[in-house]
Design an enzyme around this catalytic site. Structure first.
Site, PDB file in Angstrom:
ATOM      1  N   TYR A  85      34.496  60.825  59.414  1.00 20.91           N
ATOM      2  CA  TYR A  85      35.276  59.729  59.997  1.00 20.91           C
ATOM      3  C   TYR A  85      34.586  59.221  61.242  1.00 20.91           C
ATOM      4  O   TYR A  85      33.776  59.934  61.829  1.00 20.91           O
ATOM      5  CB  TYR A  85      36.712  60.165  60.316  1.00 20.91           C
ATOM      6  N   CYS A  86      34.901  57.949  61.618  1.00 21.63           N
ATOM      7  CA  CYS A  86      34.393  57.465  62.893  1.00 21.63           C
ATOM      8  C   CYS A  86      35.465  56.679  63.630  1.00 21.63           C
ATOM      9  O   CYS A  86      36.610  57.112  63.662  1.00 21.63           O
ATOM     10  CB  CYS A  86      33.067  56.729  62.771  1.00 21.63           C
ATOM     11  N   ARG A  87      35.098  55.537  64.222  1.00 22.92           N
ATOM     12  CA  ARG A  87      36.037  54.915  65.167  1.00 22.92           C
ATOM     13  C   ARG A  87      37.270  54.315  64.525  1.00 22.92           C
ATOM     14  O   ARG A  87      38.363  54.396  65.055  1.00 22.92           O
ATOM     15  CB  ARG A  87      35.317  53.827  65.951  1.00 22.92           C
ATOM     16  N   CYS A 137      34.587  50.883  60.892  1.00 20.03           N
ATOM     17  CA  CYS A 137      33.404  51.459  61.515  1.00 20.03           C
ATOM     18  C   CYS A 137      32.450  51.902  60.422  1.00 20.03           C
ATOM     19  O   CYS A 137      32.821  52.617  59.488  1.00 20.03           O
ATOM     20  CB  CYS A 137      33.804  52.647  62.383  1.00 20.03           C
ATOM     21  N   ALA A 181      39.814  56.913  64.199  1.00 20.57           N
ATOM     22  CA  ALA A 181      39.531  58.036  65.065  1.00 20.57           C
ATOM     23  C   ALA A 181      40.584  58.301  66.127  1.00 20.57           C
ATOM     24  O   ALA A 181      41.158  59.378  66.164  1.00 20.57           O
ATOM     25  CB  ALA A 181      38.170  57.870  65.702  1.00 20.57           C
TER      26      ALA A 181
END
Lengths: 220, 220
Positions: free
Chosen positions: A181-183, A187, A211
């Site tokens: 996962y990211c932002r 993302c 996130a």
DNA sequence: TATTTATTCAACCAATCACTTGACTACTTG
DNA sequence: CAAGTAGTCAAGTGATTGGTTGAATAAATA
């Protein structure tokens, strides 16, 4: 009707204040700044670099966000460190994202176009994610920059910034699903991470999770 | 960093779409229109009258809201009837309200200035409200126009529009607390109703509840 | 078909906006 | 105190905005 004449000026003042917050959300640059700040507090310089704008312009945007009370800045020696002024701002951004996501079909088109077939990198939703981590069939990795991980992350996640994935890829187990996962939902880093991992034969997925939004209550 | 060059144009497109929604929330007139539509669907003419703007201007605002997918319009004979395009829009407006309320101190000042001492008409919060209605120690009245009540109201509420309160005041029990609510936290009608009721010797309170927001989940 | 009512469109204006450039202030370090 | 770095402020530019007015559609009714 009825009390309109009395009400007018008070009502207008109220809506003007609400519109101040709305205006803060009305520029794509400002939204980008807000998303950056949702990850971690930052200095003006570093925000400017992140959103690819001049420092002066960034500073002015920050003033506007400050006037709307969405961010606060505190001086720390040479630097001024800005951060979101509360959890509820994250929740507001989350709602904005969700409403746009739900109603603006162009966004979904953009996403599938960019991420390839979205089910090509099948996202994993919040609840099954938690279960999979608990029962050990999945490993969760946070591919944001380290400082953002340090400022807060999903419980049980490992910090492996995208640009260091190549180097650390060996340390990941081959017998489990890797969930990245990211932002936020748009993302690109988690998608890139998944591609890299798959190229190496891993079973990898994107998490359908924003996130900083684990704080923002449930993911429906 | 890293994938910025690839990402740029996709990211910009995404933020532009999000900003479309933000822009929709950036004008006080549009926010007023949205609050009106949150109560009940309406024709352009009637919205224009309610927010005190020309029909042409109102129509243009509605086009913008439509472009942001926050409202939808359907033709019904001579009229075009606009409504919010989903529950989540109500939730978004609610969040906006709450964030503004929480962070913008001027709003509270405005409110106390206008409502008099706010604790002079002590608001009742959502949970104690429900209890009081259940155990019969309070009567809940909805002082919005009838059509808005018809389009949806708090369970157990009676419809008594402010301008008919005078006429129906006799029918209210004198041995219970009367709790009034209207469109939102800054709607003046419930305050006016409370004043009228108190002048007649009733034990009256404003409910600290935004009319259409019972759908929007919990009141924290 | 002509008339009426509800809505939208087009052209226009003043105000505001995002961004630039360059000067200014605030703080730290030598 | 001087020099350097971080951030803000002020002025200016072209683009967009919220609002106006008046003409153009769209549907119902006479």
């Amino acid at each position: 009707m009825g009390c309109n004449t009395h009400t007018r000026t008070f009502k207008n003042a109220v809506y003007d204040h609400l519109a101040t917050v709305g205006k803060a959300l009305s520029s794509s640059t400002r939204l980008e700044i807000l998303e950056v700040l949702a990850q971690a507090p930052r200095t003006v310089d570093s925000i400017a670099a992140e959103v690819d704008q001049s420092v002066a312009n960034t500073s002015q945007h920050l003033q506007k966000l400050k006037k709307a009370r969405l961010v606060t800045g505190r001086r720390d020696g040479l630097y001024v460190i800005y951060s979101l002024s509360g959890e509820d701002v994250v929740e507001l951004l989350d709602k904005l994202n969700r409403v746009a996501d739900e109603h603006i079909k162009e966004l979904e088109e953009l996403a599938t176009e960019f991420f390839g077939e979205r089910d090509g990198l099948e996202a994993v939703d919040h609840h099954t994610l938690l279960e999979r981590i608990k029962d050990g069939t999945a490993v969760l990795i946070d591919v944001r920059p380290e400082e953002e991980y340090d400022a807060g992350h999903l419980p049980g996640a490992l910090s492996i910034p995208v640009d260091e994935l190549e180097a650390h890829i060996e340390s990941l187990p081959t017998d489990r699903t890797i969930v990245a996962y990211c932002r936020g939902p748009y993302c690109a880093w988690s998608a890139e991470a998944v591609n890299q991992l798959r190229a190496r034969g891993y079973d990898a997925r994107r998490a359908d999770v924003s996130a900083p939004f684990w704080k923002a209550g449930d993911q429906t």
